[in-house]
Enzyme design. Structure first.
Site, PDB file in Angstrom:
ATOM      1  N   SER A   1       1.303  -0.594   0.479  1.00 25.32           N
ATOM      2  CA  SER A   1       0.177  -0.309   0.050  1.00 25.32           C
ATOM      3  C   SER A   1       0.787   1.505   0.135  1.00 25.32           C
ATOM      4  O   SER A   1       0.513   2.145  -0.134  1.00 25.32           O
ATOM      5  CB  SER A   1      -1.156  -0.012   1.769  1.00 25.32           C
ATOM      6  OG  SER A   1       0.036   0.009   2.259  1.00 25.32           O
TER       7      SER A   1
ATOM      8  N   TYR B   1      16.984   1.612  12.754  1.00 26.99           N
ATOM      9  CA  TYR B   1      16.571   1.686  11.244  1.00 26.99           C
ATOM     10  C   TYR B   1      17.778   0.394  10.874  1.00 26.99           C
ATOM     11  O   TYR B   1      17.727  -0.001   9.983  1.00 26.99           O
ATOM     12  CB  TYR B   1      16.157   2.743  11.163  1.00 26.99           C
ATOM     13  CG  TYR B   1      15.406   3.030   9.521  1.00 26.99           C
ATOM     14  CD1 TYR B   1      14.336   2.533   9.090  1.00 26.99           C
ATOM     15  CD2 TYR B   1      16.509   3.309   8.603  1.00 26.99           C
ATOM     16  CE1 TYR B   1      14.021   2.168   7.699  1.00 26.99           C
ATOM     17  CE2 TYR B   1      16.274   3.195   6.619  1.00 26.99           C
ATOM     18  CZ  TYR B   1      15.259   2.341   6.766  1.00 26.99           C
ATOM     19  OH  TYR B   1      14.931   2.913   5.244  1.00 26.99           O
TER      20      TYR B   1
ATOM     21  N   ILE C   1      13.877   8.822  -0.637  1.00 22.43           N
ATOM     22  CA  ILE C   1      12.596   8.660  -1.895  1.00 22.43           C
ATOM     23  C   ILE C   1      12.098   9.454  -1.617  1.00 22.43           C
ATOM     24  O   ILE C   1      11.642   9.208  -0.754  1.00 22.43           O
ATOM     25  CB  ILE C   1      12.231   6.487  -1.983  1.00 22.43           C
ATOM     26  CG1 ILE C   1      13.953   6.284  -2.431  1.00 22.43           C
ATOM     27  CG2 ILE C   1      11.680   6.335  -3.660  1.00 22.43           C
ATOM     28  CD1 ILE C   1      14.565   6.154  -3.508  1.00 22.43           C
TER      29      ILE C   1
ATOM     30  N   SER D   1      18.375  -0.887   2.275  1.00 15.90           N
ATOM     31  CA  SER D   1      18.362   1.177   2.340  1.00 15.90           C
ATOM     32  C   SER D   1      19.978   1.062   2.112  1.00 15.90           C
ATOM     33  O   SER D   1      20.523   0.603   2.762  1.00 15.90           O
ATOM     34  CB  SER D   1      18.169   1.581   3.569  1.00 15.90           C
ATOM     35  OG  SER D   1      18.219   2.804   4.230  1.00 15.90           O
TER      36      SER D   1
ATOM     37  N   ASN E   1       9.483  -5.762   0.934  1.00 18.47           N
ATOM     38  CA  ASN E   1      10.050  -4.313   1.299  1.00 18.47           C
ATOM     39  C   ASN E   1       9.191  -3.286   2.494  1.00 18.47           C
ATOM     40  O   ASN E   1       9.428  -2.202   2.605  1.00 18.47           O
ATOM     41  CB  ASN E   1       8.428  -3.540  -0.161  1.00 18.47           C
ATOM     42  CG  ASN E   1       8.220  -2.240   0.075  1.00 18.47           C
ATOM     43  OD1 ASN E   1       9.176  -1.715  -0.624  1.00 18.47           O
ATOM     44  ND2 ASN E   1       7.386  -1.480   0.311  1.00 18.47           N
TER      45      ASN E   1
ATOM     46  N   THR F   1      18.927  -2.236  11.107  1.00 19.47           N
ATOM     47  CA  THR F   1      17.728  -3.443  11.057  1.00 19.47           C
ATOM     48  C   THR F   1      18.123  -3.700   9.335  1.00 19.47           C
ATOM     49  O   THR F   1      18.059  -5.154   8.610  1.00 19.47           O
ATOM     50  CB  THR F   1      16.511  -3.372  10.951  1.00 19.47           C
ATOM     51  OG1 THR F   1      16.339  -1.955  10.135  1.00 19.47           O
ATOM     52  CG2 THR F   1      15.995  -3.064  12.468  1.00 19.47           C
ATOM     53  N   LYS F   2      18.665  -2.473   8.456  1.00 22.75           N
ATOM     54  CA  LYS F   2      18.497  -2.230   7.223  1.00 22.75           C
ATOM     55  C   LYS F   2      19.849  -3.378   7.028  1.00 22.75           C
ATOM     56  O   LYS F   2      19.929  -3.973   5.904  1.00 22.75           O
ATOM     57  CB  LYS F   2      18.996  -1.141   6.297  1.00 22.75           C
ATOM     58  CG  LYS F   2      17.474  -0.429   6.487  1.00 22.75           C
ATOM     59  CD  LYS F   2      15.920  -1.539   6.322  1.00 22.75           C
ATOM     60  CE  LYS F   2      14.484  -1.074   5.891  1.00 22.75           C
ATOM     61  NZ  LYS F   2      13.839  -1.566   4.866  1.00 22.75           N
TER      62      LYS F   2
HETATM   63  P1  NAD Z   1       6.131   4.705   3.022  1.00 22.45           P
HETATM   64  O1  NAD Z   1       6.096   4.761   4.553  1.00 22.45           O
HETATM   65  O2  NAD Z   1       4.964   4.545   2.355  1.00 22.45           O
HETATM   66  O3  NAD Z   1       5.589   1.941   3.247  1.00 22.45           O
HETATM   67  C1  NAD Z   1       5.975   1.345   4.533  1.00 22.45           C
HETATM   68  C2  NAD Z   1       4.639   0.030   3.834  1.00 22.45           C
HETATM   69  O4  NAD Z   1       5.375  -1.029   4.947  1.00 22.45           O
HETATM   70  C3  NAD Z   1       3.762   0.400   4.036  1.00 22.45           C
HETATM   71  O5  NAD Z   1       2.922  -0.113   3.203  1.00 22.45           O
HETATM   72  C4  NAD Z   1       3.244  -0.445   5.577  1.00 22.45           C
HETATM   73  O6  NAD Z   1       1.241  -0.614   4.870  1.00 22.45           O
HETATM   74  C5  NAD Z   1       3.783  -1.430   5.205  1.00 22.45           C
HETATM   75  N1  NAD Z   1       4.263  -1.879   6.524  1.00 22.45           N
HETATM   76  C6  NAD Z   1       4.728  -1.250   7.596  1.00 22.45           C
HETATM   77  N2  NAD Z   1       4.825  -1.629   9.032  1.00 22.45           N
HETATM   78  C7  NAD Z   1       3.907  -3.290   8.809  1.00 22.45           C
HETATM   79  C8  NAD Z   1       3.798  -4.069   9.132  1.00 22.45           C
HETATM   80  N3  NAD Z   1       4.055  -4.258  10.355  1.00 22.45           N
HETATM   81  N4  NAD Z   1       3.616  -5.205   8.442  1.00 22.45           N
HETATM   82  C9  NAD Z   1       3.277  -5.223   6.987  1.00 22.45           C
HETATM   83  N5  NAD Z   1       3.927  -4.524   6.285  1.00 22.45           N
HETATM   84  C10 NAD Z   1       4.059  -3.143   7.431  1.00 22.45           C
HETATM   85  O7  NAD Z   1       7.369   3.830   2.411  1.00 22.45           O
HETATM   86  P2  NAD Z   1       8.504   3.177   1.007  1.00 22.45           P
HETATM   87  O8  NAD Z   1       9.493   4.546   1.393  1.00 22.45           O
HETATM   88  O9  NAD Z   1       7.584   3.054   0.334  1.00 22.45           O
HETATM   89  O10 NAD Z   1       9.282   2.448   2.083  1.00 22.45           O
HETATM   90  C11 NAD Z   1       8.944   0.686   1.625  1.00 22.45           C
HETATM   91  C12 NAD Z   1      10.366   0.042   2.155  1.00 22.45           C
HETATM   92  O11 NAD Z   1      11.601   1.190   1.319  1.00 22.45           O
HETATM   93  C13 NAD Z   1      11.155   0.257   3.419  1.00 22.45           C
HETATM   94  O12 NAD Z   1      10.746  -1.033   3.721  1.00 22.45           O
HETATM   95  C14 NAD Z   1      11.888   1.121   3.465  1.00 22.45           C
HETATM   96  O13 NAD Z   1      12.563   0.968   4.351  1.00 22.45           O
HETATM   97  C15 NAD Z   1      12.491   1.382   2.091  1.00 22.45           C
HETATM   98  N6  NAD Z   1      13.410   2.603   2.046  1.00 22.45           N
HETATM   99  C16 NAD Z   1      12.732   3.445   2.111  1.00 22.45           C
HETATM  100  C17 NAD Z   1      13.640   4.776   1.637  1.00 22.45           C
HETATM  101  C18 NAD Z   1      13.085   6.211   1.256  1.00 22.45           C
HETATM  102  O14 NAD Z   1      13.439   7.377   1.553  1.00 22.45           O
HETATM  103  N7  NAD Z   1      11.091   6.083   1.217  1.00 22.45           N
HETATM  104  C19 NAD Z   1      14.276   4.695   1.428  1.00 22.45           C
HETATM  105  C20 NAD Z   1      15.307   3.632   1.505  1.00 22.45           C
HETATM  106  C21 NAD Z   1      14.378   2.905   2.056  1.00 22.45           C
END
Ligand code: NAD
Length: 243
Positions: free
Chosen positions: A11, A152, A185, A139, A87, A155-156
């Site tokens: 989502s 964070y 992102i 990440s 993800n 964990t990554k």
């Molecule tokens: P986001 O907050 O838009 O999406 C995170 C998603 O994880 C959501 O769909 C949420 O429902 C789901 N989630 C959270 N807790 C959960 C749980 N207990 N069980 C199931 N689903 C769960 O963030 P995003 O930016 O789309 O992040 C996606 C991935 O990318 C993450 O792992 C994040 O750490 C990684 N990431 C993001 C960035 C960034 O800058 N946005 C950078 C590096 C890595």
């Protein structure tokens, strides 16, 4: 028979783009979300409009039994999962001295145990088929560490360690396990930053901008497809040159 891709956090900003991209690539989609009903509904209707066989699961990736039952259902409904994209994730910015035990437990449960849980129930079918792809979203902070994001980052980094070890163990079964380490992102995850903070951060990035979720989805698409069959145990960093 069409192959099924299972995406967690579908989502969210990056997850929904991954689900749509893999649907366009021809996969059936098992999409897992946690609590964003609106995001899940939007993905559901987009996939329906595309005429793609799919199922949306509400689940907590950190809950072993919950994930076990969802994989049992997905295996039944789709005939097995060929591609797993781990993800789902949560972030937190706090001084190390302010991090509580509950913070630590929650971040490790979602970001690391969640990856373990999904791999645990995806792998047996992949071994049986002698084919599969696992793509973990880590990440850049898991590679180099971020101030005020100690747990964070840890964990990554753990996700990277799991990727490399599991890749070696599953290589003889023709299952590739790789990792993407995104930089900043443009998603809700960075909503804690003000417009000024975002602009200052973008200034530090050699490419001068945040990445887009579609750019991460494109890498997932490559790793999920046949052109990447000889690539395993890798961490692909996509951060506009920041690290
Ligand atoms: P986001 O907050 O838009 O999406 C995170 C998603 O994880 C959501 O769909 C949420 O429902 C789901 N989630 C959270 N807790 C959960 C749980 N207990 N069980 C199931 N689903 C769960 O963030 P995003 O930016 O789309 O992040 C996606 C991935 O990318 C993450 O792992 C994040 O750490 C990684 N990431 C993001 C960035 C960034 O800058 N946005 C950078 C590096 C890595």
């Amino acid at each position: 028979m069409k192959k099924c891709a299972f995406i967690t956090g579908a989502s969210g900003g990056i997850g929904s783009e991954i689900a749509l991209r893999l649907a366009r690539d021809g996969f059936e989609i098992a999409a897992c979300y946690h609590s964003d009903e609106e995001g899940a509904k939007a993905l559901d209707s987009a996939l329906s409009d595309m005429g793609v066989k799919h199922k949306i699961y509400k689940a907590d990736v950190s809950d072993y039994k919950n994930i076990k039952s969802i994989f049992a259902d997905a295996t039944d409904y789709f005939g097995g999962v060929s591609v797993l994209v781990n993800n789902a994730g949560i972030a937190q910015q706090k001084l190390f001295t302010d991090i509580t035990e509950d913070d630590f437990d929650l971040l490790t449960a979602v970001n690391f145990k969640g990856v373990f849980n999904c791999c645990k129930f995806a792998v047996p079918h992949m071994i049986h088929e002698k084919s599969g792809k696992i793509i973990n979203i880590s990440s850049m902070w898991g590679v180099c560490g971020a101030s005020c994001e100690t747990v964070y980052s840890a964990t990554k980094a753990a996700v990277i360690g799991l990727t490399k070890a599991l890749a070696r163990e599953l290589a003889p079964s023709n299952i590739q396990v790789n990792c993407i380490a995104p930089g900043a992102i443009d998603t809700k995850m960075n909503d804690n930053l003000s417009a000024e903070e975002k602009a200052a951060f973008a200034n530090e990035i050699p490419m001068g901008r945040f990445g887009m979720p579609e750019e991460i989805a494109g890498i997932v698409s490559f790793l999920a497809g046949g052109d990447s069959d000889y690539i395993t145990a890798q961490v692909i960093t996509a951060d506009g040159g920041l690290t």
